[in-house]
Design a protein around this motif. Structure first.
Motif, short mmCIF file in Angstrom:
data_model
loop_
_atom_site.label_atom_id
_atom_site.label_comp_id
_atom_site.label_asym_id
_atom_site.label_seq_id
_atom_site.Cartn_x
_atom_site.Cartn_y
_atom_site.Cartn_z
N ILE A 45 36.68 -44.21 40.70
CA ILE A 45 36.72 -43.58 42.02
C ILE A 45 35.92 -44.40 43.02
CG2 ILE A 45 36.94 -41.29 40.94
CD1 ILE A 45 34.00 -40.81 41.95
N SER A 46 35.97 -43.95 44.26
CA SER A 46 35.22 -44.57 45.35
C SER A 46 34.88 -43.49 46.36
CB SER A 46 36.09 -45.66 46.01
OG SER A 46 35.61 -45.96 47.31
N GLN A 56 39.73 -35.69 45.81
CA GLN A 56 38.45 -35.44 45.15
C GLN A 56 38.20 -33.95 44.85
OE1 GLN A 56 36.10 -37.58 48.00
NE2 GLN A 56 35.58 -35.75 49.21
N SER A 77 32.35 -45.61 39.50
CA SER A 77 32.59 -46.29 40.78
C SER A 77 32.29 -47.78 40.62
CB SER A 77 31.71 -45.70 41.88
OG SER A 77 31.94 -46.37 43.10
N ASN A 79 33.04 -50.41 42.86
CA ASN A 79 33.15 -51.27 44.04
C ASN A 79 31.88 -52.07 44.33
OD1 ASN A 79 35.80 -50.70 44.61
ND2 ASN A 79 35.34 -49.13 46.15
N ASP A 87 29.64 -46.81 48.87
CA ASP A 87 29.83 -46.54 47.45
C ASP A 87 28.55 -46.71 46.64
OD1 ASP A 87 32.55 -45.85 47.52
OD2 ASP A 87 33.15 -47.94 47.60
N LEU A 92 27.34 -41.71 45.94
CA LEU A 92 28.07 -41.12 44.82
C LEU A 92 27.45 -39.78 44.42
CD1 LEU A 92 28.55 -44.22 42.48
CD2 LEU A 92 30.38 -42.98 43.66
N ALA A 107 27.73 -45.52 38.47
CA ALA A 107 27.99 -46.74 39.23
C ALA A 107 28.13 -47.90 38.24
CB ALA A 107 26.85 -47.01 40.20
N THR A 122 41.48 -47.35 43.11
CA THR A 122 40.81 -46.06 43.13
C THR A 122 41.70 -45.08 43.89
OG1 THR A 122 39.55 -46.72 45.11
CG2 THR A 122 38.48 -47.00 42.96
#
Length: 199
Positions: A45-46, A56, A77, A79, A87, A92, A107, A122
């Motif tokens: 996800i992001s 979400q 996540s 990114n 991000d 998060l 993360a 994502t």
């Protein structure tokens, strides 16, 4: 943003193990965290991606709807937070609190976990059975931010329900569509092309 499709990793492959820190609890999360659970959903996800923002709340609802039946979930996540600070772990954590996620959110700073799972976009979803073999990878449902279709989670929900019922999940699966993962410069995996996806 590049509109990107998931890689559709081969069904039946084993879930790659990982060790990541939950941005909310600070606990280290790995496959062992979910030992004994009949199904595990790994999601990439992001915070800033409009495709993730679009779904979400549904992700939070899926967590609530199936936790009593044994579904385990973890969101990752991947990114590059240097270029995409929205991000970062604190954002998060804020997302997890705002949506009431009842699953860990981690993360993936090195992007190593995303690479192991061949994540490309994502959101990207990977659903594993009790033996941690891949049973579903693909879209949440047909809804996209601009197509006017309701977010139901239909495709993923059907797969979860079949898996929890001990039934074989239909192998006819459509790829997820979303924002391309924001790779750290020079860290792009060979499987990722960044090609604009067509539906």
């Amino acid at each position: 943003m590049v509109r990107t499709a998931s890689t559709m990793l081969a069904l039946g492959v084993s879930a790659p193990d990982f060790q990541l820190v939950d941005v909310v609890s600070g606990a280290t999360i790995s496959l062992a965290t979910f030992t004994g659970k009949p199904a595990l959903l790994v999601m990439f996800i992001s915070v800033h991606c409009p495709f993730v923002k679009h779904v979400q709340t549904q992700l939070a609802q899926i967590g609530k709807d199936y936790s009593a039946q044994g579904l385990a979930m973890v969101a990752v996540s991947p990114n590059d937070i240097e270029k995409y600070p929205d991000d970062a772990p604190e954002h998060l954590a804020a997302l997890a609190h705002a949506e009431g996620f009842n699953f860990p959110v981690c993360a993936d700073a090195s992007q190593a976990v995303a690479k192991m799972y061949t994540a490309a976009c994502t959101p990207d979803f990977f659903l594993f059975d009790g033996d941690r073999h891949l049973a579903y990878r693909g879209q949440l449902d047909d809804s996209r931010p601009s197509n006017g279709k309701p977010v139901t989670g239909q495709d993923l929900r059907h797969a979860i329900e079949f898996l929890l019922a001990g039934k074989e999940v239909d192998a006819n699966q459509r790829p997820s569509i979303g924002c391309n993962i924001k790779w750290i410069p020079g860290n792009e995996p060979e499987y990722f092309t960044g090609i604009r996806a067509e539906e």
